[in-house]
Design an enzyme around this catalytic site. Structure first.
Site, mmCIF file in Angstrom:
data_model
loop_
_atom_site.group_PDB
_atom_site.id
_atom_site.type_symbol
_atom_site.label_atom_id
_atom_site.label_comp_id
_atom_site.label_asym_id
_atom_site.label_seq_id
_atom_site.Cartn_x
_atom_site.Cartn_y
_atom_site.Cartn_z
ATOM 1 N N SER A 70 22.095 20.228 -40.860
ATOM 2 C CA SER A 70 23.187 21.055 -41.374
ATOM 3 C C SER A 70 22.612 22.297 -42.045
ATOM 4 O O SER A 70 21.412 22.391 -42.302
ATOM 5 C CB SER A 70 24.023 20.263 -42.380
ATOM 6 O OG SER A 70 23.386 20.239 -43.654
ATOM 7 N N ASP A 71 23.470 23.249 -42.334
ATOM 8 C CA ASP A 71 23.065 24.370 -43.180
ATOM 9 C C ASP A 71 23.451 24.035 -44.623
ATOM 10 O O ASP A 71 24.022 22.974 -44.909
ATOM 11 C CB ASP A 71 23.712 25.666 -42.701
ATOM 12 C CG ASP A 71 22.888 26.904 -43.061
ATOM 13 O OD1 ASP A 71 22.045 26.817 -43.970
ATOM 14 O OD2 ASP A 71 23.101 27.957 -42.439
ATOM 15 N N TRP A 72 23.155 24.933 -45.518
ATOM 16 C CA TRP A 72 23.235 24.731 -46.955
ATOM 17 C C TRP A 72 24.615 24.244 -47.414
ATOM 18 O O TRP A 72 25.596 24.960 -47.312
ATOM 19 C CB TRP A 72 22.878 26.036 -47.655
ATOM 20 C CG TRP A 72 22.688 25.972 -49.129
ATOM 21 C CD1 TRP A 72 23.652 26.092 -50.084
ATOM 22 C CD2 TRP A 72 21.443 25.800 -49.835
ATOM 23 N NE1 TRP A 72 23.100 26.006 -51.339
ATOM 24 C CE2 TRP A 72 21.736 25.830 -51.214
ATOM 25 C CE3 TRP A 72 20.118 25.621 -49.433
ATOM 26 C CZ2 TRP A 72 20.750 25.699 -52.198
ATOM 27 C CZ3 TRP A 72 19.142 25.500 -50.402
ATOM 28 C CH2 TRP A 72 19.463 25.531 -51.773
#
Length: 791
Positions: free
Chosen positions: A332-334
């Site tokens: 995932s991203d942040w």
């Protein structure tokens, strides 16, 4: 003897221009003379990037044996990624591992991955210290599973102090030189791995068709063919043939997919993308990079057609795994799983968001600031809301990548890998990349190159700024800390002064780009322009022979880079118009990451040079071009707009630019895609097709001549376009199908040959499948055109 015999019989390079010769393509990539290398057929080079041999490494049995030994909690720990700040105390170079925090992360939760920096780029010594302690703690766990550390090595090892920085992706796209991209990413990999970091969150493979977007400069521009060739070259440079060696890292393809096309141009906002368009323009870069063997992908932080990227099972599983056969893991991203609740409102709480994301296809969660993901996912499995089989699937993928990286055999920082850091020749590669990225957009009356004997005034907000030359992801997230930039690299101001000497040089700031602190309602800092001494600049211009006016942008990425208008800020336009009013020749140098609108001044200055974040070597590269020590050869990888509300792409429908259809509202860009002038001239002639009638599954060979008709040697990029005259889906006016970048001496003629096949004739139809239809096609290159019929 031709180099093709040595490079797996591939006609990519020419002996005269590429030395020293090697016995394998991989060796030649590492050692070739990049200043003189050529790409005589982009597709031949691209296919080589896809089919380079990879060593047989089947760790299936080891992975399965380990998986059987793992508890549920240990498995979920492998799927958890935390930021470095969770296990350190202190700031900047004084950060230290907090043993209690590390014990919690590794000892209690078995966290499988960390990322990021605390505040700024660290030295190699500090990286070795930190990662050494992380791995030491991992080796003391029950199963001794090594950690995988990830970092954003975007245009070089950007978070390692002293590393070599290269032009940002948009600048590399302007080189139209995938061999140079490949070499730059090889160096990036070596300097990243030298810091004991085996995983890079790059390249960005989002397509750059929304110039307002704050991360436009992180893309390879608007054309999917150019972008997929450059992207595959980037990945191959990072990963090489064996990511377990000390010279390579695992790549992460981002941001899969559709992130770069927000309707309103703002970062992390909705995109509306029909599936056939998604497959035609957005998917090809990722599909190509996956064919190279890329090991990880990072997911789109936004949404497509109302479905957030982190909950989109069709894209994350059906297309990524089923269609493209991706074998690595998806991260995932942040905080984006949490944002399924807080931003996108598709989940009522974090527990439901976690279930949705994992079941959609997320293998590792960049949580990154707490342990919520691990706690919740364990609960979900125990409640049978997430099957153990799905957990095993994710962990299997993660463990395989760790094995491929050689982390089980060599988890600790390597001292010998440090020998690959900071070699003097790396700076020369960066300088060459910067030179080739520079794009001469206008040169009326041959105002360029400038004479070194004339008095030059340098002014403007980007003239004395390494920050503008580099942009974001440079030593800090926003690239905005001047104290961290190398002291031995020259700004444009300093480089020009070194060319002409103090006697013929004058500098006035004119305007300045400053960083504005965030407000209570919005803590994100942003750039703002302010007037400094415009009157002084005007006075000095009157006393000078020529003005080099450096305009453009500061540094930004992601949401701090959001703007509502592409128009160049008013203080800069005011400076430009004031200096132009003196009547002295003005050469504009645009240092920027996205095309800022300059229609108020573009038609009134004789010279415009575009510098797309060319890196810390950019100052010298710009001076080399301005004074004729280097012949410019960059070409625009996007369409430069004339008006902020009149954006257009190069592959628009033909009628969109017709004044007979739209009158004064017709789309007329400031500069066309592919624009790029030289200090010499080139003439195209003798376009030949192997056949005017081509079978549906056949191919057509296209040849043409390019001649240097000027007085000095130069490089030319020949771009071949194809137009399908009639199709069941309204066809674009033209599409890039091949390109070549060659060197020509004065009066020299070279013949180039390309082959087009069924894939080149195809498009994505209304049923979202690739289709080839009979009919007429037009081939275009260098002002020439011819037709063939597909039967």
């Amino acid at each position: 003897m031709k180099i093709t015999a040595l490079l797996l019989n591939i006609a990519v390079f020419v002996t005269t221009f590429c030395t020293p010769l090697q016995q394998s393509f991989a060796q030649s990539v590492n050692n070739r003379d990049l200043i003189n290398c050529e790409i005589t057929d982009s597709d031949v080079f691209f296919q080589e990037m896809l089919r380079k041999p990879r060593p047989a490494r089947d760790n299936t049995a080891r992975v399965e044996a380990l998986l059987k030994k793992m508890t549920l909690e240990e498995k979920v720990g492998q799927m958890t990624q935390l930021t470095l700040g969770m296990i350190v105390s202190g700031a900047d170079q004084n950060i230290q591992i907090d043993q209690a925090k590390l014990d919690k992360a590794i000892g209690k939760y078995g966290v499988g991955s960390f990322l990021n920096v605390s505040d700024q780029a660290l030295t190699i010594d500090k990286w070795h210290e930190i990662i050494g302690k992380i791995q030491d703690a991992s080796m003391k766990t029950r199963l001794k599973i090594p950690n995988i550390y990830g970092i954003d090595s975007i245009h070089g090892a950007t978070y390692v102090q002293g590393a070599t920085l290269f032009p940002q992706e948009i600048g590399m796209a302007a080189t139209w030189n995938p061999a140079l991209m490949n070499r730059a990413s090889e160096i990036t990999a070596m300097e990243t791995r030298a810091a004991a970091i085996p995983w890079s969150f790059s390249p960005v493979l989002d397509i750059g068709r929304q110039p307002l977007w704050a991360r436009f400069w992180e893309t390879f521009g608007e054309d999917p063919y150019l972008a997929k060739v450059m992207g595959a070259s980037f990945v191959r440079g990072l990963e090489g043939n064996d990511i377990s060696d000390e010279k390579h890292v695992a790549a992460s393809l981002k941001h899969y997919m559709g992130y770069s096309l927000p309707v309103n141009g703002r970062d992390r906002t909705p995109a509306l993308i029909p599936e056939n368009y998604l497959r035609e323009y957005v998917m090809p870069t990722f599909a190509a990079a996956i064919k190279t063997g890329a090991h990880t992908v990072m997911i789109n932080s936004a949404e497509i057609n109302g479905v957030p990227g982190h909950a989109n099972k069709k894209i994350l599983t059906d297309m990524l795994r089923g269609e493209m056969q991706f074998q690595g893991f998806a991260v995932s991203d942040w905080e984006d799983i949490k944002k399924l609740v807080t931003f996108w409102k598709v989940a009522a709480d974090e527990k439901e968001a976690t279930r949705m994301a994992v079941m959609a296809g997320i293998d590792m969660s960049m949580v990154p600031l707490d342990y919520s993901f691990a706690d919740i996912l364990v609960e979900l499995v125990k409640e049978k809301k997430v099957p153990v089989a799905r957990i095993d699937e994710a962990v299997r993928r993660i463990l395989k990548v760790k094995h491929d990286l050689g982390l089980f055999e060599n988890p600790m920082p390597s001292q010998s890998a440090r020998n690959n850091f900071g070699k003097p020749e790396y700076a020369q590669v960066s300088l060459q990349a910067a030179r080739e990225s520079l794009t001469l957009l206008k040169n009326d009356n041959n105002v360029l190159p400038l004479s070194k004997n004339k008095k030059v005034l340098v002014t403007g907000p980007t003239s004395d700024s390494l920050i503008s030359l580099n942009n974001g992801w440079s030593w800090v997230w926003q690239g905005s800390e001047p104290s961290l930039y190398p002291k031995d690299k020259m700004t444009i101001r300093q480089a020009i002064e070194s060319k002409v000497g103090k006697k013929n040089f004058e500098f006035v700031q004119g305007t300045r780009i400053t960083r504005k602190a965030g407000s209570p309602s919005n803590s994100t800092p942003t750039d703002m322009d302010e007037e400094v001494d415009i009157k002084k600049a005007v006075d000095e211009a009157k006393d000078s022979d020529v003005v080099v006016l450096c305009l453009g942008e500061g540094s930004y990425t992601e949401t701090p880079g959001n703007i509502t208008d592409l128009t160049l800020p008013e203080p800069q336009l005011k400076l430009a118009e004031a200096v132009m009013a003196t009547g002295k020749p003005v050469v504009v140098v645009m240092v920027e990451g996205r095309p800022r609108i300059i229609n108020r001044i573009a038609d009134r200055v004789p010279g415009i040079l575009l510098a797309l974040n060319p890196s810390s070597e950019g100052g010298m590269a710009i001076a080399d071009v301005l004074f004729g020590d280097y012949n410019p050869n960059g070409k625009l990888p996007f369409t430069y707009p004339r008006n902020p509300n009149n954006l257009i792409l190069y592959d628009h429908k033909l009628f969109e630019t017709e004044e007979t259809t739209f009158g004064n509202a017709a789309n007329k860009p400031q500069f066309e895609f592919g624009t790029g002038l030289s200090y010499t001239t080139f003439q195209y002639s003798n376009l030949r097709l192997s056949s005017k009638s081509v079978p549906m599954n056949g191919e057509v060979t296209i040849s043409f001549d390019v001649r240097n008709t000027g007085q000095r040697a130069g490089k030319e990029t020949a771009i071949l376009y194809l137009r399908d005259e009639v199709a069941s889906i309204s066809p674009p006016g033209k599409r890039v199908k091949r390109f070549a970048k060659i060197s020509l001496e004065p009066a020299q003629t070279r013949t180039l040959t390309f082959k087009l096949n069924r894939e080149d004739f195809s498009f994505i139809g209304a049923d979202n499948k690739s289709v080839v239809e009979p009919g007429d096609f037009t081939v275009m290159v260098g002002g020439l055109s011819d037709k063939f019929t597909l039967k």
